[in-house]
Design an enzyme around this catalytic site. Structure first.
Site, PDB file in Angstrom:
ATOM      1  CG  HIS A  18       4.025   7.514   6.101  1.00 30.57           C
ATOM      2  ND1 HIS A  18       3.141   7.685   7.140  1.00 30.57           N
ATOM      3  CD2 HIS A  18       3.968   6.201   5.778  1.00 30.57           C
ATOM      4  CE1 HIS A  18       2.550   6.533   7.423  1.00 30.57           C
ATOM      5  NE2 HIS A  18       3.049   5.606   6.611  1.00 30.57           N
ATOM      6  CE  LYS A  42      -2.618  -0.870   8.299  1.00 31.40           C
ATOM      7  NZ  LYS A  42      -1.728   0.228   7.912  1.00 31.40           N
ATOM      8  NE  ARG A  92       7.442   0.086   9.147  1.00 31.05           N
ATOM      9  CZ  ARG A  92       6.185   0.111   9.584  1.00 31.05           C
ATOM     10  NH1 ARG A  92       5.784   1.105  10.313  1.00 31.05           N
ATOM     11  NH2 ARG A  92       5.346  -0.852   9.278  1.00 31.05           N
ATOM     12  CB  SER A 130      -0.031   5.267  11.194  1.00 31.04           C
ATOM     13  OG  SER A 130       0.524   5.809  10.031  1.00 31.04           O
TER      14      SER A 130
HETATM   15  O1  PNS Z   1       0.038   1.633   4.762  1.00 31.80           O
HETATM   16  P1  PNS Z   1      -0.475   0.255   4.470  1.00 31.80           P
HETATM   17  O2  PNS Z   1      -1.801   0.022   5.145  1.00 31.80           O
HETATM   18  O3  PNS Z   1       0.527  -0.822   4.773  1.00 31.80           O
HETATM   19  O4  PNS Z   1      -0.713   0.215   2.888  1.00 31.80           O
HETATM   20  C1  PNS Z   1      -1.269  -0.908   2.271  1.00 31.80           C
HETATM   21  C2  PNS Z   1      -1.937  -0.495   0.951  1.00 31.80           C
HETATM   22  C3  PNS Z   1      -3.022   0.509   1.254  1.00 31.80           C
HETATM   23  C4  PNS Z   1      -0.890   0.115   0.048  1.00 31.80           C
HETATM   24  C5  PNS Z   1      -2.526  -1.758   0.295  1.00 31.80           C
HETATM   25  O5  PNS Z   1      -3.460  -2.333   1.181  1.00 31.80           O
HETATM   26  C6  PNS Z   1      -3.159  -1.450  -1.042  1.00 31.80           C
HETATM   27  O6  PNS Z   1      -2.473  -1.380  -2.045  1.00 31.80           O
HETATM   28  N1  PNS Z   1      -4.498  -1.238  -1.056  1.00 31.80           N
HETATM   29  C7  PNS Z   1      -5.229  -0.972  -2.289  1.00 31.80           C
HETATM   30  C8  PNS Z   1      -6.042  -2.197  -2.706  1.00 31.80           C
HETATM   31  C9  PNS Z   1      -5.148  -3.204  -3.403  1.00 31.80           C
HETATM   32  O7  PNS Z   1      -4.694  -3.001  -4.498  1.00 31.80           O
HETATM   33  N2  PNS Z   1      -4.875  -4.323  -2.709  1.00 31.80           N
HETATM   34  C10 PNS Z   1      -4.039  -5.382  -3.212  1.00 31.80           C
HETATM   35  C11 PNS Z   1      -2.612  -5.212  -2.773  1.00 31.80           C
HETATM   36  S1  PNS Z   1      -1.864  -6.799  -2.739  1.00 31.80           S
END
Ligand code: PNS
Length: 169
Positions: A18, A42, A92, A130
């Protein structure tokens, strides 16, 4: 016009992968907002949003144009509100591609101004995540190659089987 980028993620906890993406984004944009967001897919996070924010603050202290924020809502609403020109994500291995592509297209469908920029992960972080860090820390392994040095001890204390309640953030 200041060009703002949003770098969203769970950051549970922030890794050197990150940090590499945040650092490179900070060189490309005038301001980078590291946005601790909720990934509804998650389960329970290991660190609270505030703890994650403090860890990222420590790890990015040297980057003048990086700020941190917490979001409990839709990413596109935030992007629109702060008038960001890009959502920056690290890409990645091939396995990331479909998931990231789906999110980028969904965000674009929700808000036409949501442009996702993918930065290729540095080779040494290709398989870093993570969850891998959490696995290693849980069993008392050495996570020094995977997380910023300034937060290593705190992560280890929280996650190790023996020291679960001694986290100091
Ligand atoms: O590190 P991650 O868990 O892969 O990140 C995913 C994240 C948190 C960026 C994504 O789940 C997100 O944008 N969450 C906010 C809610 C949202 O807008 N969801 C729609 C995305 S399609």
């Amino acid at each position: 016009m200041r060009r703002i980028a949003v770098c969203p993620g769970s950051f549970d906890p922030v890794t050197l992968g990150h940090l590499d993406i945040i650092t490179r984004a900070s060189q490309l944009f005038d301001k980078v907002i590291v946005l601790i967001s909720t990934n509804a897919n998650k389960k329970q996070a290991s660190f609270t949003a505030t703890e994650r924010m403090m860890m990222i603050a420590d790890a990015t202290e040297h980057l003048d144009n990086v700020v941190i924020d917490i979001l409990d809502g839709l990413l596109v609403d935030y992007v629109k509100r702060v008038q960001a020109v890009a959502i920056v994500k690290g890409l990645r291995a091939v396995s990331d591609f479909e998931y990231e592509f789906q999110m980028a297209l969904t965000n674009k469908a929700l808000y036409a101004g949501a442009e996702t920029v993918f930065l290729t992960t540095s080779q040494e972080n290709m398989y870093l995540s993570s969850s891998v860090v959490k696995q290693i820390a849980y069993f008392g392994g050495d996570i020094s190659r995977f997380v910023p040095a300034c937060i290593q001890e705190a992560i280890q204390k929280r996650l190790t089987q023996q020291g679960g309640d001694k986290f100091e953030y």
